[in-house]
Enzyme design. Structure first.
Site, PDB file in Angstrom:
ATOM      1  N   THR A 132       2.427   3.843  -5.642  1.00 19.33           N
ATOM      2  CA  THR A 132       3.366   3.065  -4.822  1.00 19.33           C
ATOM      3  C   THR A 132       3.957   1.892  -5.601  1.00 19.33           C
ATOM      4  O   THR A 132       3.339   1.391  -6.551  1.00 19.33           O
ATOM      5  CB  THR A 132       2.618   2.531  -3.578  1.00 19.33           C
ATOM      6  OG1 THR A 132       3.463   1.622  -2.892  1.00 19.33           O
ATOM      7  CG2 THR A 132       1.331   1.805  -3.949  1.00 19.33           C
ATOM      8  N   ASP A 133       5.117   1.426  -5.128  1.00 22.94           N
ATOM      9  CA  ASP A 133       5.712   0.218  -5.719  1.00 22.94           C
ATOM     10  C   ASP A 133       4.968  -1.046  -5.292  1.00 22.94           C
ATOM     11  O   ASP A 133       5.176  -2.117  -5.869  1.00 22.94           O
ATOM     12  CB  ASP A 133       7.208   0.108  -5.357  1.00 22.94           C
ATOM     13  CG  ASP A 133       7.483   0.031  -3.856  1.00 22.94           C
ATOM     14  OD1 ASP A 133       6.529   0.097  -3.052  1.00 22.94           O
ATOM     15  OD2 ASP A 133       8.669  -0.085  -3.483  1.00 22.94           O
ATOM     16  N   GLU A 134       4.096  -0.928  -4.276  1.00 23.33           N
ATOM     17  CA  GLU A 134       3.418  -2.135  -3.762  1.00 23.33           C
ATOM     18  C   GLU A 134       2.467  -2.738  -4.792  1.00 23.33           C
ATOM     19  O   GLU A 134       2.059  -3.891  -4.650  1.00 23.33           O
ATOM     20  CB  GLU A 134       2.660  -1.826  -2.461  1.00 23.33           C
ATOM     21  CG  GLU A 134       3.583  -1.340  -1.390  1.00 23.33           C
ATOM     22  CD  GLU A 134       3.089  -1.572   0.032  1.00 23.33           C
ATOM     23  OE1 GLU A 134       2.101  -2.289   0.222  1.00 23.33           O
ATOM     24  OE2 GLU A 134       3.730  -1.028   0.940  1.00 23.33           O
ATOM     25  N   TYR A 158      -4.558  -2.573   0.650  1.00 21.44           N
ATOM     26  CA  TYR A 158      -3.990  -1.255   0.298  1.00 21.44           C
ATOM     27  C   TYR A 158      -3.420  -1.284  -1.125  1.00 21.44           C
ATOM     28  O   TYR A 158      -3.746  -0.434  -1.961  1.00 21.44           O
ATOM     29  CB  TYR A 158      -2.902  -0.860   1.303  1.00 21.44           C
ATOM     30  CG  TYR A 158      -2.002   0.254   0.803  1.00 21.44           C
ATOM     31  CD1 TYR A 158      -2.495   1.548   0.640  1.00 21.44           C
ATOM     32  CD2 TYR A 158      -0.670   0.006   0.460  1.00 21.44           C
ATOM     33  CE1 TYR A 158      -1.672   2.569   0.158  1.00 21.44           C
ATOM     34  CE2 TYR A 158       0.150   1.027  -0.014  1.00 21.44           C
ATOM     35  CZ  TYR A 158      -0.355   2.305  -0.166  1.00 21.44           C
ATOM     36  OH  TYR A 158       0.449   3.307  -0.652  1.00 21.44           O
ATOM     37  N   LYS A 162      -4.621   0.787  -4.495  1.00 24.45           N
ATOM     38  CA  LYS A 162      -3.756   1.710  -5.252  1.00 24.45           C
ATOM     39  C   LYS A 162      -3.622   1.219  -6.709  1.00 24.45           C
ATOM     40  O   LYS A 162      -3.610   2.029  -7.639  1.00 24.45           O
ATOM     41  CB  LYS A 162      -2.365   1.810  -4.609  1.00 24.45           C
ATOM     42  CG  LYS A 162      -2.328   2.520  -3.267  1.00 24.45           C
ATOM     43  CD  LYS A 162      -2.740   3.993  -3.340  1.00 24.45           C
ATOM     44  CE  LYS A 162      -1.725   4.888  -4.008  1.00 24.45           C
ATOM     45  NZ  LYS A 162      -2.081   6.330  -3.901  1.00 24.45           N
TER      46      LYS A 162
HETATM   47  P1  NAD Z   1      -0.621   9.758   4.776  1.00 20.55           P
HETATM   48  O1  NAD Z   1      -1.499   8.659   5.261  1.00 20.55           O
HETATM   49  O2  NAD Z   1       0.427  10.297   5.677  1.00 20.55           O
HETATM   50  O3  NAD Z   1      -1.533  11.002   4.323  1.00 20.55           O
HETATM   51  C1  NAD Z   1      -2.701  10.852   3.570  1.00 20.55           C
HETATM   52  C2  NAD Z   1      -3.430  12.192   3.530  1.00 20.55           C
HETATM   53  O4  NAD Z   1      -4.603  12.064   2.724  1.00 20.55           O
HETATM   54  C3  NAD Z   1      -3.892  12.676   4.919  1.00 20.55           C
HETATM   55  O5  NAD Z   1      -3.620  14.054   5.067  1.00 20.55           O
HETATM   56  C4  NAD Z   1      -5.394  12.406   4.899  1.00 20.55           C
HETATM   57  O6  NAD Z   1      -6.135  13.294   5.729  1.00 20.55           O
HETATM   58  C5  NAD Z   1      -5.711  12.618   3.421  1.00 20.55           C
HETATM   59  N1  NAD Z   1      -6.924  11.917   2.993  1.00 20.55           N
HETATM   60  C6  NAD Z   1      -7.254  10.614   3.238  1.00 20.55           C
HETATM   61  N2  NAD Z   1      -8.453  10.339   2.692  1.00 20.55           N
HETATM   62  C7  NAD Z   1      -8.883  11.471   2.084  1.00 20.55           C
HETATM   63  C8  NAD Z   1     -10.036  11.806   1.339  1.00 20.55           C
HETATM   64  N3  NAD Z   1     -11.015  10.910   1.110  1.00 20.55           N
HETATM   65  N4  NAD Z   1     -10.155  13.065   0.851  1.00 20.55           N
HETATM   66  C9  NAD Z   1      -9.183  13.978   1.090  1.00 20.55           C
HETATM   67  N5  NAD Z   1      -8.078  13.736   1.798  1.00 20.55           N
HETATM   68  C10 NAD Z   1      -7.922  12.487   2.291  1.00 20.55           C
HETATM   69  O7  NAD Z   1       0.005   9.225   3.417  1.00 20.55           O
HETATM   70  P2  NAD Z   1       1.472   9.451   2.807  1.00 20.55           P
HETATM   71  O8  NAD Z   1       2.381   8.459   3.381  1.00 20.55           O
HETATM   72  O9  NAD Z   1       1.789  10.888   2.842  1.00 20.55           O
HETATM   73  O10 NAD Z   1       1.191   9.010   1.284  1.00 20.55           O
HETATM   74  C11 NAD Z   1       0.721   9.957   0.333  1.00 20.55           C
HETATM   75  C12 NAD Z   1       0.536   9.257  -1.004  1.00 20.55           C
HETATM   76  O11 NAD Z   1       1.775   8.681  -1.418  1.00 20.55           O
HETATM   77  C13 NAD Z   1      -0.466   8.103  -0.952  1.00 20.55           C
HETATM   78  O12 NAD Z   1      -1.212   8.126  -2.152  1.00 20.55           O
HETATM   79  C14 NAD Z   1       0.401   6.851  -0.875  1.00 20.55           C
HETATM   80  O13 NAD Z   1      -0.250   5.754  -1.459  1.00 20.55           O
HETATM   81  C15 NAD Z   1       1.610   7.289  -1.683  1.00 20.55           C
HETATM   82  N6  NAD Z   1       2.883   6.650  -1.334  1.00 20.55           N
HETATM   83  C16 NAD Z   1       3.310   6.631  -0.028  1.00 20.55           C
HETATM   84  C17 NAD Z   1       4.558   6.067   0.263  1.00 20.55           C
HETATM   85  C18 NAD Z   1       5.093   6.036   1.682  1.00 20.55           C
HETATM   86  O14 NAD Z   1       6.134   5.423   1.930  1.00 20.55           O
HETATM   87  N7  NAD Z   1       4.459   6.692   2.657  1.00 20.55           N
HETATM   88  C19 NAD Z   1       5.352   5.527  -0.758  1.00 20.55           C
HETATM   89  C20 NAD Z   1       4.863   5.547  -2.066  1.00 20.55           C
HETATM   90  C21 NAD Z   1       3.635   6.126  -2.353  1.00 20.55           C
HETATM   91  O1  DAU Z   2       6.512   0.674  -0.610  1.00 22.16           O
HETATM   92  C1  DAU Z   2       5.773   1.849  -0.492  1.00 22.16           C
HETATM   93  C2  DAU Z   2       4.819   1.742   0.671  1.00 22.16           C
HETATM   94  O2  DAU Z   2       5.610   1.825   1.852  1.00 22.16           O
HETATM   95  C3  DAU Z   2       3.738   2.813   0.668  1.00 22.16           C
HETATM   96  O3  DAU Z   2       2.938   2.668  -0.472  1.00 22.16           O
HETATM   97  C4  DAU Z   2       2.890   2.716   1.936  1.00 22.16           C
HETATM   98  O4  DAU Z   2       1.962   3.790   1.962  1.00 22.16           O
HETATM   99  C5  DAU Z   2       3.812   2.816   3.140  1.00 22.16           C
HETATM  100  O5  DAU Z   2       3.055   2.642   4.322  1.00 22.16           O
HETATM  101  C6  DAU Z   2       4.904   1.745   3.055  1.00 22.16           C
HETATM  102  O6  DAU Z   2       4.356   0.421   3.226  1.00 22.16           O
HETATM  103  P1  DAU Z   2       5.067  -0.682   4.146  1.00 22.16           P
HETATM  104  O7  DAU Z   2       4.062  -1.679   4.561  1.00 22.16           O
HETATM  105  O8  DAU Z   2       6.315  -1.174   3.495  1.00 22.16           O
HETATM  106  O9  DAU Z   2       5.497   0.294   5.390  1.00 22.16           O
HETATM  107  P2  DAU Z   2       5.498   0.070   6.970  1.00 22.16           P
HETATM  108  O10 DAU Z   2       6.263   1.227   7.545  1.00 22.16           O
HETATM  109  O11 DAU Z   2       4.155  -0.227   7.502  1.00 22.16           O
HETATM  110  O12 DAU Z   2       6.381  -1.245   7.132  1.00 22.16           O
HETATM  111  C7  DAU Z   2       7.717  -1.303   6.643  1.00 22.16           C
HETATM  112  C8  DAU Z   2       8.228  -2.713   6.902  1.00 22.16           C
HETATM  113  O13 DAU Z   2       8.391  -2.876   8.327  1.00 22.16           O
HETATM  114  C9  DAU Z   2       7.290  -3.814   6.464  1.00 22.16           C
HETATM  115  O14 DAU Z   2       8.044  -4.916   5.990  1.00 22.16           O
HETATM  116  C10 DAU Z   2       6.554  -4.211   7.746  1.00 22.16           C
HETATM  117  C11 DAU Z   2       7.598  -3.956   8.822  1.00 22.16           C
HETATM  118  N1  DAU Z   2       7.067  -3.537  10.138  1.00 22.16           N
HETATM  119  C12 DAU Z   2       6.188  -2.486  10.188  1.00 22.16           C
HETATM  120  C13 DAU Z   2       5.665  -2.047  11.391  1.00 22.16           C
HETATM  121  C14 DAU Z   2       4.674  -0.911  11.446  1.00 22.16           C
HETATM  122  C15 DAU Z   2       7.499  -4.162  11.299  1.00 22.16           C
HETATM  123  O15 DAU Z   2       8.331  -5.093  11.256  1.00 22.16           O
HETATM  124  N2  DAU Z   2       6.998  -3.719  12.497  1.00 22.16           N
HETATM  125  C16 DAU Z   2       6.081  -2.717  12.592  1.00 22.16           C
HETATM  126  O16 DAU Z   2       5.638  -2.402  13.721  1.00 22.16           O
END
Ligand code: NAD
Ligand code: DAU
Length: 351
Positions: A132-134, A158, A162
């Site tokens: 992630t970019d975080e 989180y 990561k």
């Molecule tokens: P998600 O939470 O939707 O899915 C995570 C999956 O991992 C689920 O299916 C869960 O059951 C599985 N999991 C969790 N713990 C586990 C374990 N111990 N063993 C096996 N499986 C396990 O997550 P996502 O949003 O699909 O993100 C996937 C990956 O991409 C993550 O590594 C996250 O950090 C990264 N990522 C997400 C975003 C985003 O915006 N969602 C952006 C950048 C990077």
């Molecule tokens: O940047 C990549 C990341 O983006 C991933 O690594 C994470 O897995 C993914 O969850 C996401 O993180 P964020 O914290 O940015 O996503 P989230 O959807 O939780 O929130 C997006 C923005 O919206 C953040 O600034 C918080 C705000 N927010 C979120 C929720 C859930 C609100 O204002 N209200 C809300 O109820």
């Protein structure tokens, strides 16, 4: 054959579906099926011999070792993680357990398996770590976007977990020569996203006439990327990425949270006029502790080296996403169960 971890989650499931459609080669998916893992995400692959599901934890070394020996994959694509920042604030332990210890366990088993391979399989093997970019922390409004050389400065449990996993991956390449590639991506949106995250939460709350919770002043900025573009970037990195390198993946689409929420409301006003104007439901709530102000990705390296760039525009991707949630009521009912309602109560009640 490739092994994917976390393939029943949002990005993993989109990746598996796209992979089988694009490459057509088999996938083994190891997933623990936490609250975020949903076998229904992969329902289109039911009965498809190219898809194998292994229910389990990446910390289960015996399970992972057995799968690698049995299936002899040429790559592991590692998505499995705890992924929600707010949950990491409520309970960081699981984040360390899966994101740090789980990645360590997987790296150990990958290394052991890779050492058993002979050429050319050994030279072809890849461990692709999805991050992630975080990990880079928070930007000011005039700061340049994150590049691959930006110093790590994770701010939430989180992001720290990561960052820890990224460092382990880096060390396994540097020390043991394991052929790793890491991608660091910005905020994804699209079909199959669990409605704890901003965009699906806003869509579903708006459809149900519930408040649309905006943290703080709503001016935090995220760089939004359609999930299909992220999956294409991972495929490009896997196919042609240089070993030991990291690639930033982003959408060139910076928006404040308020802009995103208004954009969702405008689409819903058109597609679901019954509740219009949906923006009347916007409610400012107590901010997330340590809330990063701005993320932005400089994706020049992956464009230059691998020819990848985002294809979907935010406006068209968001419309497709809203349409998907409107058309998938059964999926939504399946994931908004008692456990979901409990989370919503614990995250929002005190705000
Ligand atoms: P998600 O939470 O939707 O899915 C995570 C999956 O991992 C689920 O299916 C869960 O059951 C599985 N999991 C969790 N713990 C586990 C374990 N111990 N063993 C096996 N499986 C396990 O997550 P996502 O949003 O699909 O993100 C996937 C990956 O991409 C993550 O590594 C996250 O950090 C990264 N990522 C997400 C975003 C985003 O915006 N969602 C952006 C950048 C990077
Ligand atoms: O940047 C990549 C990341 O983006 C991933 O690594 C994470 O897995 C993914 O969850 C996401 O993180 P964020 O914290 O940015 O996503 P989230 O959807 O939780 O929130 C997006 C923005 O919206 C953040 O600034 C918080 C705000 N927010 C979120 C929720 C859930 C609100 O204002 N209200 C809300 O109820």
């Amino acid at each position: 054959m490739i092994v994917v971890t976390g393939g029943a989650g949002f990005i993993g499931a989109n990746f598996v579906l796209d992979w089988i459609a694009a490459a057509g080669t088999p996938v083994v998916n190891v997933d623990k099926l936490t609250y975020a893992g949903n076998p229904a995400n992969l329902a289109p692959l039911k009965g498809d011999a190219r898809y194998v599901f292994a229910h389990g934890d990446i910390n289960d070394r015996g399970l992972v070792a057995g799968l690698l020996q049995r299936h002899q994959p040429y790559a592991i694509v590692h998505f499995a993680a705890e992924s929600h920042v707010d949950r990491s604030i409520h309970g960081p332990g699981e984040f360390v357990q899966t994101n740090v210890v789980g990645t360590f366990s997987l790296l150990e088993e990958a290394r052991a398996y890779w050492n058993t391979l002979a050429e050319p399989a050994k030279g072809r093997f890849r461990f692709l770590h999805v991050s992630t970019d975080e990990v880079y922390g928070s930007l000011g409004s005039n700061d340049p976007a994150f590049s691959e050389t930006t110093a790590y400065a994770p701010n939430s449990p989180y992001a720290a977990s990561k960052a820890g996993s990224d460092h382990l991956v880096r060390a396994y390449h540097h020390t043991y020569g394991l052929p790793t590639i890491t991608t660091n991506c910005s905020n994804n949106y699209g079909p199959l996203q669990f409605p704890e995250k901003l965009i699906p939460l806003i869509i579903l709350n708006a459809l149900n006439g519930k408040p649309l919770p905006v943290y703080g002043d709503g001016k935090n900025v995220r760089d939004w990327l359609y999930v299909g573009d992220h999956c294409a970037g991972i495929r490009a990195a896997l196919a042609q990425g240089r070993l030991g390198e990291t690639y930033n993946i982003g959408g060139n689409s910076e928006k404040t949270n308020l802009e995103v929420v208004h954009a969702v409301c405008a689409i819903l006003d058109e597609l679901h006029p019954a509740g219009a104007p949906h923006a009347k439901l916007i409610t400012f709530v107590k901010d997330r502790p340590g809330h990063d102000r701005r993320y932005a990705i400089d994706a020049a390296k992956i464009k230059r080296e691998l020819g990848w760039e985002p294809r979907e525009r935010f406006e068209s991707g968001l419309r497709k996403t809203v349409e998907w949630y409107l058309a998938h009521g059964e999926w939504v009912r399946g994931v908004t169960s008692g456990a979901y309602r409990q989370w919503i109560a614990s995250n929002y009640a005190a705000r």
